[in-house]
Scaffold this active site. Structure first.
Site, short mmCIF file in Angstrom:
data_model
loop_
_atom_site.label_atom_id
_atom_site.label_comp_id
_atom_site.label_asym_id
_atom_site.label_seq_id
_atom_site.Cartn_x
_atom_site.Cartn_y
_atom_site.Cartn_z
N GLY A 12 0.83 -1.27 -0.07
CA GLY A 12 -0.08 0.11 0.11
C GLY A 12 0.97 1.39 0.08
O GLY A 12 1.94 1.26 -0.48
N ASP A 34 2.70 -8.45 -1.42
CA ASP A 34 1.41 -8.26 -1.39
C ASP A 34 0.49 -9.34 -1.77
O ASP A 34 0.88 -10.04 -2.82
CB ASP A 34 1.15 -7.11 -2.10
N ASN A 96 -7.53 -6.68 11.42
CA ASN A 96 -6.18 -6.98 11.18
C ASN A 96 -5.50 -8.01 11.96
O ASN A 96 -4.31 -8.44 11.42
CB ASN A 96 -5.47 -5.50 11.45
N HIS A 176 0.63 3.04 21.21
CA HIS A 176 0.42 3.91 20.10
C HIS A 176 -1.06 4.26 19.86
O HIS A 176 -1.69 3.55 19.20
CB HIS A 176 1.02 3.12 18.95
#
Length: 329
Positions: A12, A34, A96, A176
């Protein structure tokens, strides 16, 4: 001497910038993986065709097969869906996590000696999952978090004070996400405390604190600010550059002290969780965690951030029940 090999998982926006930076800095040969046929091949061909103009000599390859990452010294993972407006990093967990499991299995099989840098969000959970699935030593699996967050914090300080960002030093700890902890007390411009400069600028301590509080809040929400402005996608220049700084520190044994999402074993009062803390990065990966004493307010914010990370990690076994035993180990 044989060049290093860098594998990029995900073709990406971030993957593309990563490949370009690796090539321009000649960090090593680069292979981009990918699952979309033609995407990594096209991006790497495009990049390879500008080697004459950018003056680099490295091998570039795009692939849809994990077998091509064999022999990689470093793997940088960007795979996963980016955030969309209104989404938090936590919203991405269920989607994810399943992608990360597949990626980590591919790395374990084909690049068992590699160092792994994770960028995918929610970062702290994805690093944890990657390390559990690969079974790699924790010093070889770490995440890009505080490097990016600290860079953003430094930028906001530089803009406010009208100084070069090169001279600003500031650090962000913790998870994060929205609970990250910018350390105001040590923020400085070439050693001069930022708060002192703000007080001189505004002639008022209360106003200086108000301005700093606004910069801290903007740092915490910086990723979301970019997502909102883009409308479709998330930050890619800054995460890629931050990950490259980490990769370069390892490949060139720079011993840089960078805030990294690393596994803590009692440091800062945390045991067996990945959290953003300052680390020495060199050819051994995370070679040492640099501890320092937090004041009461900083410790409370850090503990809150750690609790948010723990909450995410606790959700992983419900998303991947087949891995419940490994995740709880």
């Amino acid at each position: 001497m044989k060049r290093a090999k860098i594998a990029l998982i995900g073709g990406g926006q971030i993957g593309g910038v990563l490949a370009q930076l690796c090539a321009q800095r000649e960090l090593g040969d680069v292979v981009m993986f990918d699952i979309v046929e033609g995407l990594p091949q096209g991006k790497m061909l495009d990049l390879a065709e500008v080697a004459r103009m950018d003056q680099f000599d490295v091998e570039l390859k795009g692939t849809n097969s994990y077998a091509d990452i064999a022999g990689a010294n470093i793997v940088i993972i960007t795979a996963g869906l980016p955030r969309k407006p209104g989404m938090s990093r936590d919203d991405l967990l269920g989607i994810n996590a399943k992608i990360m499991k597949q990626v980590a299995e591919g790395i374990k099989e084909h690049a068992p000696e590699a160092f792994v840098i994770v960028i995918s969000n929610p970062l702290d959970a994805m690093v944890t999952l990657c390390q559990k699935v690969t079974g790699f030593p924790p010093e070889r699996v770490f995440g890009q978090a505080g490097v990016l967050d600290s860079s953003r914090f430094c930028a906001f300080i530089a803009w406010e004070l009208g100084v070069s960002v090169r001279d600003v030093n500031a650090m962000v700890l913790g998870g994060h996400g929205d609970t990250m902890v910018p350390i105001v007390r040590y923020a400085n411009v070439n050693g001069i405390p930022v708060m002192e400069q703000l007080e001189r600028k505004y002639g008022d301590k209360a106003k200086a604190k108000e301005v700093m509080d606004a910069m801290v809040q903007r740092t915490k929400m910086a990723g979301g600010e970019v997502v909102k402005l883009l409308g479709n996608g998330s930050a890619f220049y800054s995460p890629a550059s931050s990950a490259i700084a980490m990769a370069e520190a390892v490949l060139r044994d720079q011993k840089r002290v960078l805030p990294v999402c690393a596994l803590l074993r009692g440091e800062f009062g945390v045991d067996n969780y990945y959290v953003g803390v300052p680390c020495v990065l060199g050819d051994g990966g995370v070679e040492r965690i640099v501890e320092f004493e937090l004041d009461a307010e900083e410790q409370a914010m850090f503990d809150n951030s750690v609790n948010a990370v723990k909450k995410l990690i606790d959700e992983l076994p419900t998303i991947l029940p087949e891995m419940a035993d490994i995740l709880k180990s």
